[in-house]
Design a protein around this motif. Structure first.
Motif, short mmCIF file in Angstrom:
data_model
loop_
_atom_site.label_atom_id
_atom_site.label_comp_id
_atom_site.label_asym_id
_atom_site.label_seq_id
_atom_site.Cartn_x
_atom_site.Cartn_y
_atom_site.Cartn_z
N ALA A 215 0.87 -1.19 0.09
CA ALA A 215 0.01 0.05 0.09
C ALA A 215 0.83 1.33 0.02
O ALA A 215 0.48 2.30 -0.93
CB ALA A 215 -0.79 0.15 1.33
N ARG A 218 2.57 1.67 -3.30
CA ARG A 218 1.60 2.15 -4.54
C ARG A 218 1.32 3.75 -4.34
O ARG A 218 1.11 4.36 -5.19
CB ARG A 218 0.35 1.20 -4.44
CG ARG A 218 0.70 -0.13 -5.03
CD ARG A 218 -0.48 -0.87 -5.14
NE ARG A 218 -0.13 -2.21 -6.27
CZ ARG A 218 -1.15 -2.81 -6.44
NH1 ARG A 218 -2.32 -2.89 -6.40
NH2 ARG A 218 -0.63 -4.09 -7.12
N PRO A 224 -3.38 3.12 -7.98
CA PRO A 224 -4.54 2.72 -7.38
C PRO A 224 -4.23 1.41 -6.29
O PRO A 224 -3.61 0.78 -6.90
CB PRO A 224 -5.48 2.84 -8.32
CG PRO A 224 -5.18 3.23 -9.38
CD PRO A 224 -3.63 3.15 -9.47
N GLU A 225 -4.92 1.56 -5.36
CA GLU A 225 -4.74 0.27 -4.51
C GLU A 225 -5.24 -1.11 -4.83
O GLU A 225 -4.85 -2.09 -4.91
CB GLU A 225 -5.51 0.44 -2.89
CG GLU A 225 -5.40 -0.46 -1.95
CD GLU A 225 -3.98 -0.89 -1.75
OE1 GLU A 225 -3.63 -1.92 -1.22
OE2 GLU A 225 -3.01 0.03 -1.70
N ASN A 226 -6.21 -0.98 -5.62
CA ASN A 226 -6.91 -1.91 -6.33
C ASN A 226 -6.52 -2.50 -7.66
O ASN A 226 -6.88 -3.55 -8.44
CB ASN A 226 -8.39 -1.74 -6.38
CG ASN A 226 -8.86 -0.79 -7.36
OD1 ASN A 226 -8.03 -0.09 -7.72
ND2 ASN A 226 -10.11 -0.61 -7.98
N GLN A 228 -4.08 -4.16 -10.70
CA GLN A 228 -3.05 -5.13 -11.06
C GLN A 228 -1.93 -4.57 -11.70
O GLN A 228 -2.26 -3.73 -12.79
CB GLN A 228 -3.82 -6.32 -11.84
CG GLN A 228 -4.65 -7.21 -10.98
CD GLN A 228 -5.11 -8.41 -11.85
OE1 GLN A 228 -5.86 -8.21 -12.85
NE2 GLN A 228 -4.67 -9.74 -11.47
N HIS A 256 -8.39 -7.76 -17.61
CA HIS A 256 -8.17 -7.20 -16.25
C HIS A 256 -8.27 -5.78 -16.41
O HIS A 256 -7.33 -4.88 -16.56
CB HIS A 256 -6.52 -7.73 -16.09
CG HIS A 256 -6.38 -9.02 -16.32
ND1 HIS A 256 -6.38 -9.94 -15.21
CD2 HIS A 256 -5.95 -10.12 -17.47
CE1 HIS A 256 -6.20 -11.11 -15.50
NE2 HIS A 256 -5.97 -11.29 -16.70
N TYR A 258 -8.39 -3.46 -14.12
CA TYR A 258 -7.94 -2.46 -13.39
C TYR A 258 -6.17 -2.56 -13.54
O TYR A 258 -5.59 -2.49 -12.61
CB TYR A 258 -7.76 -2.83 -12.03
CG TYR A 258 -9.51 -2.58 -11.63
CD1 TYR A 258 -10.18 -1.44 -11.37
CD2 TYR A 258 -10.25 -3.78 -11.39
CE1 TYR A 258 -11.42 -1.23 -11.41
CE2 TYR A 258 -11.80 -3.70 -11.10
CZ TYR A 258 -12.36 -2.42 -11.23
OH TYR A 258 -13.73 -2.25 -10.68
N ASP A 309 2.90 -6.76 -9.38
CA ASP A 309 2.42 -8.12 -9.17
C ASP A 309 3.08 -9.07 -9.91
O ASP A 309 3.23 -9.97 -9.80
CB ASP A 309 0.66 -8.33 -9.49
CG ASP A 309 0.13 -7.41 -8.77
OD1 ASP A 309 -0.35 -7.85 -7.71
OD2 ASP A 309 -0.41 -6.43 -9.17
#
Length: 416
Positions: A215, A218, A224-226, A228, A256, A258, A309
């Protein structure tokens, strides 16, 4: 005062020879060489000679291209180690073919002085022109030379003008190291005796590369936290292939929604594609999805990696990419191309995947699979931990000991 003490200390027995080495002018150049050799310096005293190309008109070119051949100071002290930057005449164009000779001539008197201080071995990195220059110096000064193949030898070996010079240079070395077995196979193809070759891969500093809070990472880069997140690290040049990953993004985003792509790196000796990449991103309407972070200092890189990720590098050619282990040390699987030593680093399915170079469909599918998979990130970190620098350094020290203690004579360099 610190410089005077370092210079006065003397007592070296090893000279590292490479035109690609970090300096005040190019702090990001050749970090992988310094990582390795400054660890060797904890066991064997050494100095670094990093020749710098120069010709009388280059200051005029610099007016139009400010970053052209930035000149490092004649001497720097880095972590208590002397790093010399002798100049050698290097005229752009066809006259670059004389760089090996010129580099050797420009470094001769410095190497002769370092030999008088006790230097007994020249450790060169890259076969051409650095290794060619180093073997000439070794012949002139009666010093054995080791050469490390790091990847540029692959395209050079396909050049009919350079290939014979690679052959002569490598055969003149007392020992040929390579950062991957694929490069060792190239050395054998070029005529080096198998018993005179050795694979010494790059290592990883787990004190520098490790996961940090996602967190926070990012937030640091406004991701954004959400999301990928895919990440690439490398010079913004065609070979590294960031544009190939960008080409995959529109299709990936359909599955995907996000998805974001983080690119870490700046221009390098091979060029700077930032303008082209920006335009490519704009054409595809990806301005809010692609994040250019620029070149980051090594101590900051863990933040960009920890914000991500999956690591991806759609590269055209590599020797042994240190950044794969750096990504793995932060828990990231790696998707990359089947070139050079890549498959030797990403050697198991639980570490990532290897795709054919130039196969956009396979690259896209591998990225989709990597984004969907629940990775054992602890196992990935464990693999990186098993590849720390101490093993590599111990291997090098054994090789240096055999050469120095047995006073191996430098083989004569045959000039045709």
């Amino acid at each position: 005062m610190a410089e005077a003490r370092a210079v006065a200390a003397g007592g070296i027995d090893l000279v590292v020879f490479s035109s690609l080495f970090p300096s005040a002018a190019r702090p990001g150049a050749g970090l992988f060489i310094r990582e390795r050799m400054f660890r060797v310096a904890q066991h064997r005293p050494l100095a670094v000679v990093s020749p710098q190309p120069w010709f009388p008109g280059q200051s005029l070119i610099r007016r139009l291209r400010p970053g052209y051949r930035p000149q490092a100071p004649a001497l720097e002290i880095q972590q208590g180690i002397r790093v010399y930057h002798p100049r050698f005449l290097s005229v752009p164009g066809l006259l670059r073919q004389f760089d090996g000779w010129s580099m050797a001539l420009g470094s001769f008197f410095l190497l002769r002085r370092l030999k008088a201080e006790g230097a007994r071995l020249i450790d060169a990195h890259f076969t051409y022109p650095d290794g060619e220059a180093a073997t000439r110096l070794g012949r002139w000064l009666g010093l054995p030379v080791t050469i490390t193949l790091r990847g540029t030898e692959v395209p050079h070996s396909h050049n009919p003008l350079l290939r014979p010079r690679l052959v002569r240079t490598l055969r003149a070395a007392a020992r040929v190291f390579s950062v991957s077995d694929s490069l060792r196979q190239l050395a054998l193809e070029l005529g080096v005796a198998a018993e005179n070759t050795e694979v010494v891969g790059n290592g990883i500093d787990m004190g520098r590369f490790h996961p940090v809070d996602r967190a926070a990472a990012r937030s640091r880069y406004d991701i954004p936290e959400n999301a990928q997140v895919l990440v690439s690290v490398g010079a913004l040049v065609e070979r590294k292939g960031m544009h190939r990953v960008i080409d995959c993004l529109p299709a990936l985003i359909k599955r995907h929604p996000y998805l974001h792509y983080v690119i870490v790196g700046g221009g390098g000796p091979e060029g700077d594609m930032r303008t082209e990449l920006d335009a490519h991103v704009a054409r595809l309407g990806l301005g809010e999805r692609v994040h250019f972070l620029g070149a980051l200092p090594p101590d900051e890189l863990k933040w960009a990696l920890s914000a991500s990720d999956v690591f991806v590098l759609a590269t055209r050619n590599e020797g042994w990419a240190n950044v794969f282990l750096e990504a793995m040390a932060c828990g990231l699987p790696v998707v990359t191309t089947a070139v050079g030593g890549n498959a030797e680093v990403v050697c198991r399915d639980e570490l990532g995947s290897i795709v054919p170079f130039g196969d956009a469909g396979s690259l896209q599918q591998a990225l989709e699979d990597a984004l969907d998979k629940d990775w054992d990130r602890a196992a990935i970190i464990g693999y990186a931990q098993a590849n720390q620098w101490d093993k590599r350094v111990a291997q090098l020290l054994c090789a240096y000991d055999r050469i120095i203690n047995n006073a191996v004579a430098q083989p004569e360099l045959v000039v045709k």
